[in-house]
Design a protein around this motif. Structure first.
Motif, short mmCIF file in Angstrom:
data_model
loop_
_atom_site.label_atom_id
_atom_site.label_comp_id
_atom_site.label_asym_id
_atom_site.label_seq_id
_atom_site.Cartn_x
_atom_site.Cartn_y
_atom_site.Cartn_z
N UNK A 1 33.99 43.28 44.47
CA UNK A 1 33.70 42.34 43.38
C UNK A 1 34.13 42.92 42.03
N UNK A 2 33.91 44.22 41.85
CA UNK A 2 34.32 44.86 40.59
C UNK A 2 35.85 44.91 40.47
N UNK A 3 36.53 45.07 41.61
CA UNK A 3 37.99 45.07 41.58
C UNK A 3 38.53 43.69 41.20
N UNK A 4 37.90 42.65 41.72
CA UNK A 4 38.32 41.28 41.40
C UNK A 4 38.19 41.03 39.90
N UNK A 5 37.18 41.65 39.28
CA UNK A 5 36.95 41.47 37.85
C UNK A 5 37.71 42.49 37.01
#
Length: 445
Positions: free
Chosen positions: A422-426
Motif C-alpha cells: 500500500x505504501x508503494x502504491x502511494x
C-alpha cells in the motif's frame, strides 16, 4: 582540503584518466609548444592571469566570434589541435579562409582530425554553422567574450569556447560542485538530494555533470527547491546524456544552464568525461564528494580541483563500504568533513570573499535519525492506517530487509507485506533491492 595539505595525496594511483586531458599528438609539429602551454609545472612557466590574457588576445581580433564558433564546432578537433591551427594560421579567421593547399603540412600527419577538418571546411560555411547553432537553441561564447566565465579563463587548459543552453553561472554567486558515484547507494541518493535542496535554500549554484546517480540527483533536487544548477556535459550541449535524465536536461535551461566545450552533435565518448571534469571544478568555488569507489572518476575530478586550488569536502561514509572508500580516504588525507551545510557555505563564502547569507530557515546538523533533514518529501502521507504508519516510521535513510522490519514492527508477514504494498502504491516507500525497502526520495520517484 587544499593543495598544501595534500602533497602526498596525489601520489596515489587513482588518476589514470587525468593524463588524457593533456594528451598531445607526438607526430604534431606543434607538440612542443602546446606541451609548454599546458604542462606548466614541467616547464616552469609563470602562468599568471596577465600572461594568459596576452596569449589569448594574440589570436583574437574584432569580429572573430563567428569564426571561433565555426572552428570550435568542427567535429573531432580537440583543444590542443585547435591551438596548433591557431598558432599556424594566426587566428580562427585565418583557419577558415586558408585554401586547402595551405593544409599540406597537416595532411602529412595522416591523422583523422586533419581529414575531418578538410571535409568540414569544404562542407560547412560560416553561415551554415551559425544557422545550425540557432536551430539547436544553443549559444556560444569564446575566451574574449564578456560572457565567458572568468573562473575558466584562469585555467591553464582553458577551453577556446563554450556552447550552452540557458545561462552561464553568475560569477558573483557562490558555486559548488556536487559529484559522486553513478551507481550510488540509497543513502548516497538521499544525501545528494538533501545537499542539492539545502544548497538551493542558501542560494548556492550547484555545478555537476548531469550523470546518473549522485550528479543528477543533486541537480534535480536543487531546481525542485527553486535553486539554480548548471550541467557540464561530455557531449555536445544539444545531446542529452544519459537519456534517463531527459526531464532534468529539459528543465536546466530555465533554472540554470547546460554547458559544453564540445561542438553540436558531438557524441558522449568515454574520453570526453575526464576532459569535461576540469570544467566542473573550474566553474565551482568548492567541490563536495558524496560517494566514490576506490577507482572513481570523482577522484580524478578531485585531483583537478586541487590543481586549481579549490577546497574539497567529503560526505563521510560507512567503514568497509565500497562506495564509501573514496570519501573516507579523502577525509583521511585532509578533506573537509561535511556535517553541516550552513557551516560549509559560511566557510566557503569567507574563503572566496563572498557575502554569506543565512537560509530562510536555519539549517541543522545532519543526524542519521533525522529523516526530514534528508528529504523534504520524507514525511508520512496523510490518511495512513495504523499498520502503514508503523512501517513508515521504522523505515529510515538506509534500506531495511523484511526480517528486520518484522522484528522491529512486531507485525505478521501478511500485515507487513500488505502495508508495504500500500505504501508503494502511494509512492511513500520503494524497493531499493530484492526485499529491501526504504522511504521514497524526491529524486527516485
Amino acid at each position: 582540503m587544499n593543495v598544501s595539505s595534500l602533497m602526498n595525496y596525489k601520489e596515489r594511483p587513482l588518476c589514470d584518466g587525468k593524463e588524457s586531458i593533456m594528451k598531445q599528438s607526438k607526430e604534431s609539429p606543434f607538440c612542443e609548444s602546446t606541451d609548454k602551454t599546458h604542462m606548466h609545472e614541467k616547464s616552469g612557466l609563470n602562468n599568471d592571469s596577465t600572461q594568459k590574457s596576452d596569449y589569448r588576445h594574440a589570436f583574437s581580433q574584432p569580429g572573430d566570434d563567428l569564426y571561433w564558433q565555426w572552428l570550435c564546432s568542427c567535429p573531432i578537433l580537440t583543444r590542443n589541435e585547435i591551438l596548433a591551427l591557431i598558432q599556424y594560421f594566426g587566428s580562427p579567421r585565418g583557419v577558415y579562409e586558408a585554401p586547402l593547399l595551405a593544409m599540406a603540412p597537416f595532411q602529412k600527419l595522416r591523422q583523422k582530425w586533419v581529414r575531418s577538418l578538410i571535409s568540414y571546411k569544404e562542407s560547412c560555411s560560416l553561415e551554415k554553422s551559425a544557422d545550425l547553432l540557432h536551430q539547436k537553441g544553443l549559444k556560444f561564447c569564446y575566451q574574449d567574450d564578456r560572457h565567458f566565465p572568468q573562473k575558466l579563463r584562469e585555467l591553464v587548459d582553458c577551453p577556446h569556447g563554450l556552447f550552452y543552453k540557458g545561462n552561464l553561472p553568475d560569477p558573483d554567486v557562490l558555486s559548488v560542485a556536487v559529484i559522486g558515484a553513478r551507481r550510488c547507494s540509497h543513502y548516497g541518493a538521499k544525501m545528494a538530494a538533501y545537499l542539492g535542496a539545502q544548497l538551493a535554500r542558501y542560494k548556492v549554484q550547484v555545478i555537476s555533470g548531469m550523470a546518473a546517480g549522485i550528479d543528477g540527483m543533486a541537480q534535480r533536487a536543487c531546481i525542485e527547491e527553486g535553486g539554480r544548477s548548471f550541467a557540464v556535459l561530455g557531449s555536445g550541449a544539444d545531446i542529452c546524456y544519459p537519456p534517463e535524465n531527459s526531464r532534468l536536461y529539459r528543465s536546466l535551461p530555465d533554472r540554470g544552464g547546460v554547458i559544453s566545450e564540445f561542438g553540436p552533435a558531438t557524441p558522449p565518448l568515454p574520453g570526453h568525461f575526464p576532459i569535461r571534469n576540469r570544467l566542473i571544478c573550474g566553474l565551482a568555488d568548492a567541490v563536495i564528494v558524496v560517494e566514490a569507489r576506490k577507482k572513481s572518476g570523482s577522484l580524478i575530478t578531485v585531483d583537478l580541483a586541487l590543481d586549481q586550488g579549490k577546497d574539497v569536502y567529503a560526505v563521510p561514509g560507512r567503514f568497509g563500504d565500497e562506495l564509501s572508500y573514496g570519501c573516507n580516504h579523502l577525509i583521511e588525507q585532509g578533506a573537509g568533513i561535511l556535517t553541516s551545510v550552513e557551516q560549509f557555505v559560511e566557510e566557503v563564502c569567507q574563503r572566496n570573499g563572498l557575502t554569506y547569507t543565512p537560509a530562510e530557515n536555519e539549517n541543522r546538523y545532519m543526524d542519521s535519525n533525522d529523516d526530514h533533514a534528508c528529504s523534504r518529501h520524507s514525511r508520512a502521507p496523510s490518511s495512513l492506517t495504523q499498520v502503514e504508519q508503523l512501517i513508515f516510521e521504522k523505515l529510515e535513510l538506509d534500506a531495511k530487509g523484511i526480517d528486520q522490519l518484522l522484528e522491529e514492527t512486531g507485525l505478521t508477514m501478511t500485515q507487513l507485506t500488505e502495508g508495504i504494498l500500500n505504501l508503494q502504491v502511494r509512492n511513500a516507500v520503494q524497493e531499493v533491492s530484492r526485499n529491501r525497502y526504504a522511504r521514497s526520495s524526491i529524486t527516485l520517484s
